[in-house]
Design a protein around this motif. Sequence first.
Motif, PDB file in Angstrom:
ATOM      1  N   GLY A  11       0.815  -1.213   0.000  1.00 38.33           N
ATOM      2  CA  GLY A  11       0.000   0.000   0.000  1.00 38.33           C
ATOM      3  C   GLY A  11       0.846   1.258   0.000  1.00 38.33           C
ATOM      4  N   ASN A  12       0.210   2.400  -0.040  1.00 38.13           N
ATOM      5  CA  ASN A  12       0.967   3.658  -0.115  1.00 38.13           C
ATOM      6  C   ASN A  12       1.013   4.398   1.231  1.00 38.13           C
ATOM      7  OD1 ASN A  12      -1.609   4.539   0.060  1.00 38.13           O
ATOM      8  ND2 ASN A  12      -1.698   5.460  -1.989  1.00 38.13           N
ATOM      9  N   ALA A  13       0.617   3.705   2.297  1.00 38.27           N
ATOM     10  CA  ALA A  13       0.711   4.366   3.604  1.00 38.27           C
ATOM     11  C   ALA A  13       2.179   4.482   4.012  1.00 38.27           C
ATOM     12  CB  ALA A  13      -0.054   3.554   4.652  1.00 38.27           C
ATOM     13  N   PRO A  14       2.579   5.639   4.520  1.00 40.88           N
ATOM     14  CA  PRO A  14       3.987   5.789   4.931  1.00 40.88           C
ATOM     15  C   PRO A  14       4.260   4.876   6.123  1.00 40.88           C
ATOM     16  CG  PRO A  14       2.685   7.712   5.579  1.00 40.88           C
ATOM     17  CD  PRO A  14       1.788   6.838   4.772  1.00 40.88           C
ATOM     18  N   ASP A  15       5.472   4.355   6.163  1.00 35.69           N
ATOM     19  CA  ASP A  15       5.861   3.478   7.266  1.00 35.69           C
ATOM     20  C   ASP A  15       5.889   4.295   8.550  1.00 35.69           C
ATOM     21  OD1 ASP A  15       7.063   1.760   9.070  1.00 35.69           O
ATOM     22  OD2 ASP A  15       8.343   0.856   7.515  1.00 35.69           O
ATOM     23  N   ASP A  16       5.072   3.928   9.507  1.00 37.00           N
ATOM     24  CA  ASP A  16       5.003   4.689  10.748  1.00 37.00           C
ATOM     25  C   ASP A  16       5.969   4.165  11.812  1.00 37.00           C
ATOM     26  OD1 ASP A  16       3.833   2.314  11.448  1.00 37.00           O
ATOM     27  OD2 ASP A  16       1.883   3.177  11.968  1.00 37.00           O
ATOM     28  N   GLY A  17       6.826   3.248  11.386  1.00 37.55           N
ATOM     29  CA  GLY A  17       7.816   2.731  12.318  1.00 37.55           C
ATOM     30  C   GLY A  17       7.240   1.732  13.297  1.00 37.55           C
ATOM     31  N   GLU A  18       5.985   1.494  13.216  1.00 42.32           N
ATOM     32  CA  GLU A  18       5.342   0.553  14.132  1.00 42.32           C
ATOM     33  C   GLU A  18       5.468  -0.881  13.629  1.00 42.32           C
ATOM     34  OE1 GLU A  18       3.145   1.342  17.074  1.00 42.32           O
ATOM     35  OE2 GLU A  18       4.445   3.095  16.956  1.00 42.32           O
ATOM     36  N   GLY A  19       6.047  -1.023  12.414  1.00 41.06           N
ATOM     37  CA  GLY A  19       6.192  -2.374  11.869  1.00 41.06           C
ATOM     38  C   GLY A  19       4.876  -2.943  11.398  1.00 41.06           C
ATOM     39  N   ASP A  20       3.988  -2.088  11.086  1.00 41.12           N
ATOM     40  CA  ASP A  20       2.643  -2.537  10.706  1.00 41.12           C
ATOM     41  C   ASP A  20       2.132  -1.667   9.565  1.00 41.12           C
ATOM     42  OD1 ASP A  20       0.401  -4.035  10.821  1.00 41.12           O
ATOM     43  OD2 ASP A  20      -0.485  -2.997  12.542  1.00 41.12           O
ATOM     44  N   ALA A  21       2.969  -1.553   8.498  1.00 37.31           N
ATOM     45  CA  ALA A  21       2.696  -0.572   7.459  1.00 37.31           C
ATOM     46  C   ALA A  21       1.767  -1.061   6.352  1.00 37.31           C
ATOM     47  CB  ALA A  21       4.002  -0.090   6.832  1.00 37.31           C
ATOM     48  N   GLY A  22       1.175  -2.200   6.521  1.00 37.00           N
ATOM     49  CA  GLY A  22       0.261  -2.698   5.486  1.00 37.00           C
ATOM     50  C   GLY A  22      -1.022  -1.902   5.437  1.00 37.00           C
ATOM     51  N   VAL A  23      -1.749  -2.043   4.307  1.00 36.84           N
ATOM     52  CA  VAL A  23      -3.072  -1.422   4.177  1.00 36.84           C
ATOM     53  C   VAL A  23      -4.031  -2.457   3.609  1.00 36.84           C
ATOM     54  CG1 VAL A  23      -2.307   0.957   3.897  1.00 36.84           C
ATOM     55  CG2 VAL A  23      -2.466  -0.543   1.898  1.00 36.84           C
ATOM     56  N   VAL A  24      -5.273  -2.228   3.859  1.00 35.75           N
ATOM     57  CA  VAL A  24      -6.289  -3.117   3.303  1.00 35.75           C
ATOM     58  C   VAL A  24      -6.700  -2.583   1.938  1.00 35.75           C
ATOM     59  CG1 VAL A  24      -8.620  -3.994   3.586  1.00 35.75           C
ATOM     60  CG2 VAL A  24      -7.113  -3.753   5.575  1.00 35.75           C
ATOM     61  N   VAL A  25      -6.571  -3.415   0.934  1.00 38.92           N
ATOM     62  CA  VAL A  25      -6.989  -2.988  -0.408  1.00 38.92           C
ATOM     63  C   VAL A  25      -8.032  -3.966  -0.943  1.00 38.92           C
ATOM     64  CG1 VAL A  25      -4.869  -1.801  -1.004  1.00 38.92           C
ATOM     65  CG2 VAL A  25      -5.092  -4.240  -1.471  1.00 38.92           C
ATOM     66  N   ASP A  26      -8.832  -3.444  -1.770  1.00 32.83           N
ATOM     67  CA  ASP A  26      -9.882  -4.238  -2.405  1.00 32.83           C
ATOM     68  C   ASP A  26      -9.302  -4.816  -3.682  1.00 32.83           C
ATOM     69  OD1 ASP A  26     -12.169  -5.251  -3.444  1.00 32.83           O
ATOM     70  OD2 ASP A  26     -13.389  -3.542  -2.832  1.00 32.83           O
ATOM     71  N   THR A  27      -9.278  -6.149  -3.793  1.00 30.89           N
ATOM     72  CA  THR A  27      -8.625  -6.788  -4.950  1.00 30.89           C
ATOM     73  C   THR A  27      -9.620  -7.398  -5.918  1.00 30.89           C
ATOM     74  OG1 THR A  27      -8.480  -8.846  -3.715  1.00 30.89           O
ATOM     75  CG2 THR A  27      -6.570  -7.376  -3.636  1.00 30.89           C
ATOM     76  N   LYS A  28     -10.892  -7.415  -5.529  1.00 30.33           N
ATOM     77  CA  LYS A  28     -11.869  -8.097  -6.386  1.00 30.33           C
ATOM     78  C   LYS A  28     -12.201  -7.252  -7.612  1.00 30.33           C
ATOM     79  CE  LYS A  28     -15.436 -11.207  -6.616  1.00 30.33           C
ATOM     80  NZ  LYS A  28     -16.830 -11.365  -6.263  1.00 30.33           N
ATOM     81  N   PRO A  29     -12.072  -7.819  -8.822  1.00 30.52           N
ATOM     82  CA  PRO A  29     -12.502  -7.064 -10.003  1.00 30.52           C
ATOM     83  C   PRO A  29     -14.023  -6.943  -9.989  1.00 30.52           C
ATOM     84  CG  PRO A  29     -11.518  -9.189 -10.625  1.00 30.52           C
ATOM     85  CD  PRO A  29     -11.600  -9.174  -9.138  1.00 30.52           C
ATOM     86  N   ARG A  30     -14.528  -5.730 -10.035  1.00 25.04           N
ATOM     87  CA  ARG A  30     -15.973  -5.524  -9.988  1.00 25.04           C
ATOM     88  C   ARG A  30     -16.473  -5.036 -11.324  1.00 25.04           C
ATOM     89  NH1 ARG A  30     -17.229  -5.601  -4.839  1.00 25.04           N
ATOM     90  NH2 ARG A  30     -15.276  -5.892  -3.752  1.00 25.04           N
ATOM     91  N   THR A  31     -17.366  -5.811 -11.926  1.00 22.19           N
ATOM     92  CA  THR A  31     -17.989  -5.368 -13.168  1.00 22.19           C
ATOM     93  C   THR A  31     -19.476  -5.474 -12.958  1.00 22.19           C
ATOM     94  OG1 THR A  31     -17.784  -7.610 -14.014  1.00 22.19           O
ATOM     95  CG2 THR A  31     -16.115  -6.029 -14.707  1.00 22.19           C
ATOM     96  N   LYS A  32     -20.213  -4.507 -13.464  1.00 26.37           N
ATOM     97  CA  LYS A  32     -21.676  -4.518 -13.363  1.00 26.37           C
ATOM     98  C   LYS A  32     -22.243  -4.894 -14.719  1.00 26.37           C
ATOM     99  CE  LYS A  32     -24.293  -1.347 -10.443  1.00 26.37           C
ATOM    100  NZ  LYS A  32     -23.396  -0.644  -9.665  1.00 26.37           N
ATOM    101  N   LYS A  33     -22.985  -5.967 -14.759  1.00 24.60           N
ATOM    102  CA  LYS A  33     -23.626  -6.351 -16.018  1.00 24.60           C
ATOM    103  C   LYS A  33     -24.737  -5.359 -16.314  1.00 24.60           C
ATOM    104  CE  LYS A  33     -23.429 -11.062 -14.612  1.00 24.60           C
ATOM    105  NZ  LYS A  33     -24.355 -12.109 -14.220  1.00 24.60           N
ATOM    106  N   PRO A  34     -24.810  -4.882 -17.540  1.00 24.99           N
ATOM    107  CA  PRO A  34     -25.902  -3.955 -17.860  1.00 24.99           C
ATOM    108  C   PRO A  34     -27.229  -4.705 -17.830  1.00 24.99           C
ATOM    109  CG  PRO A  34     -24.676  -4.517 -19.840  1.00 24.99           C
ATOM    110  CD  PRO A  34     -23.933  -5.136 -18.685  1.00 24.99           C
ATOM    111  N   PRO A  35     -28.310  -4.031 -17.425  1.00 25.86           N
ATOM    112  CA  PRO A  35     -29.608  -4.706 -17.392  1.00 25.86           C
ATOM    113  C   PRO A  35     -30.075  -5.066 -18.797  1.00 25.86           C
ATOM    114  CG  PRO A  35     -29.873  -2.359 -16.986  1.00 25.86           C
ATOM    115  CD  PRO A  35     -28.391  -2.628 -16.996  1.00 25.86           C
ATOM    116  N   LEU A  36     -30.866  -6.120 -18.896  1.00 25.39           N
ATOM    117  CA  LEU A  36     -31.415  -6.540 -20.187  1.00 25.39           C
ATOM    118  C   LEU A  36     -32.914  -6.266 -20.212  1.00 25.39           C
ATOM    119  CD1 LEU A  36     -29.468  -9.874 -20.721  1.00 25.39           C
ATOM    120  CD2 LEU A  36     -29.104  -7.691 -21.883  1.00 25.39           C
ATOM    121  N   TYR A  37     -33.402  -6.068 -21.421  1.00 26.33           N
ATOM    122  CA  TYR A  37     -34.813  -5.711 -21.616  1.00 26.33           C
ATOM    123  C   TYR A  37     -35.474  -6.673 -22.597  1.00 26.33           C
ATOM    124  CZ  TYR A  37     -33.684  -1.561 -19.025  1.00 26.33           C
ATOM    125  OH  TYR A  37     -33.284  -0.717 -18.021  1.00 26.33           O
TER     126      TYR A  37
END
Length: 115
Positions: A11-37
């Motif tokens: 992640g892009n969080a600066p290292d705060d020296g706490e040894g816990d510099a990870g971030v939670v990121v969303d990795t799921k590709p999200r696509t919305k199917k267009p509605p059908l008529y």
Amino acid sequence: MQSTLTWTMAGNAPDDGEGDAGVVVDTKPRTKKPPLYKVLLLNDDYTPMEFVVHVLERFFGMTHAQAFEIMLTVHKKGVAVVGVFSHEIAETKVGQVMDFARRHQHPLQCTMEKE
Ligand code: TYC
């Protein structure tokens, strides 16, 4: 749908020296199917059967046999789905059918509804 969250050190969080510099990121590709008529053709007492068959061949790419079968379904049941499309294509088809019917002075009705 639930989000998919992944713990990462990239992640892009600066290292705060706490040894816990990870971030939670969303990795799921999200696509919305267009509605059908659904495009629906409605029965009436006046439009000639051959005209309806022609409409189904011309605007919905059906063979004569397919078109005749669907026309008979509408004639007997009152309505049938003649195709399923994106909103834009469905709107175009409905417009083409309504226009063509009006130009030939037939009361044929064609509508669309979200699937
Ligand atoms: N009911 C019409 C008749 O007897 C035929 C018809 C079929 C009309 C399908 C409309 O969507 C329709 N001439």
